[in-house]
Design a protein around this motif. Structure first.
Motif, mmCIF file in Angstrom:
data_model
loop_
_atom_site.group_PDB
_atom_site.id
_atom_site.type_symbol
_atom_site.label_atom_id
_atom_site.label_comp_id
_atom_site.label_asym_id
_atom_site.label_seq_id
_atom_site.Cartn_x
_atom_site.Cartn_y
_atom_site.Cartn_z
ATOM 1 N N VAL A 1 20.403 62.722 48.106
ATOM 2 C CA VAL A 1 21.499 63.384 48.823
ATOM 3 C C VAL A 1 22.813 63.199 48.073
ATOM 4 C CG1 VAL A 1 22.892 63.356 50.917
ATOM 5 C CG2 VAL A 1 20.409 63.253 51.085
ATOM 6 N N ARG B 1 23.009 65.435 45.009
ATOM 7 C CA ARG B 1 23.221 66.841 45.357
ATOM 8 C C ARG B 1 24.693 67.089 45.724
ATOM 9 N NH1 ARG B 1 18.564 69.553 45.388
ATOM 10 N NH2 ARG B 1 16.625 68.474 45.916
ATOM 11 N N GLN C 1 22.535 73.860 46.628
ATOM 12 C CA GLN C 1 21.500 73.262 47.467
ATOM 13 C C GLN C 1 20.198 74.061 47.411
ATOM 14 O OE1 GLN C 1 22.165 70.424 48.822
ATOM 15 N NE2 GLN C 1 24.390 70.369 48.874
ATOM 16 N N ALA D 1 23.870 68.865 52.773
ATOM 17 C CA ALA D 1 22.921 68.093 51.974
ATOM 18 C C ALA D 1 22.151 67.106 52.836
ATOM 19 C CB ALA D 1 23.651 67.356 50.848
#
Length: 206
Positions: A53, A56, A84, A113
């Protein structure tokens, strides 16, 4: 300026693809296998999921410096969400730029995310997710929907009681801080949908 912004966006999306093909896939694999093995490996899976996470979000935030020479008043939310996208995640955005405050863009990208990470962790094998961005004037709306197993009644409350604050802090907390709303719709075997509606914030957090 337009040429520079277009080039920066293209380079950012290329970088996101390359990172996804390497590091992110490894982290996702470690997370899945750790949960399958169970026991002590579950902690390793959780750590891998957290770093997935974080990475990202970091990729998304690279876009926040692309228009710094324009005064930093706003960023286009679309490329922050497009990073994403992956085989099981579809991202739909308007054809025109969706300007938001820099802080709003960063926090929305982080909330999305986290929601997508929860889909991969809890929605079941083969679940697909869909991210939709809508421009509604003074506000923007971002929906994150999946076709997975849904969330059992009382599961969120028990997770928070166990100290697992992903939903309460990473999602609701971020949207609350933006002055927006985060609504969750879910039912067993009926999938899950988050809807985030937040003000653009281009003045207060420029």
């Amino acid at each position: 300026r337009a040429i520079r912004l277009a080039a920066a966006t293209e380079e950012r999306e290329r970088l996101a693809r390359e990172v996804h093909d390497g590091v992110l896939q490894v982290l996702a694999y470690v997370r899945r296998r750790g949960n399958e093995i169970g026991g002590a490996a579950t902690e390793l899976a959780d750590k891998a999921g957290e770093q997935e996470v974080a990475l990202r979000v970091l990729i998304s935030e690279q876009g926040l410096g692309a228009d710094s020479d324009a005064g930093g008043a706003a960023v286009d939310l679309r490329p922050l969400l497009r990073t994403q996208a992956r085989p099981n995640v579809s991202v739909s955005t308007p054809g025109e730029p969706v300007p938001v405050g820099r802080w709003v863009g960063s926090e929305l990208a982080a909330a999305v995310a986290t929601a997508l990470s929860n889909v991969e962790l809890h929605a079941g094998p083969g679940a697909k997710a869909y991210v939709l961005l809508e421009d509604v004037g003074n506000d923007v709306i971002v929906s994150v929907r999946d076709d997975g197993t849904g969330i059992a009644e009382g599961r969120l409350a028990s997770a928070e009681a166990e100290g697992r604050m992903g939903v309460a802090k990473s999602i609701r907390g971020r949207i609350d801080a933006l002055g927006g709303t985060a609504n969750l719709l879910t039912e067993p075997d009926g999938g899950t949908e988050w809807e985030f509606q937040v003000p653009r914030g281009m003045e207060d957090h420029a």
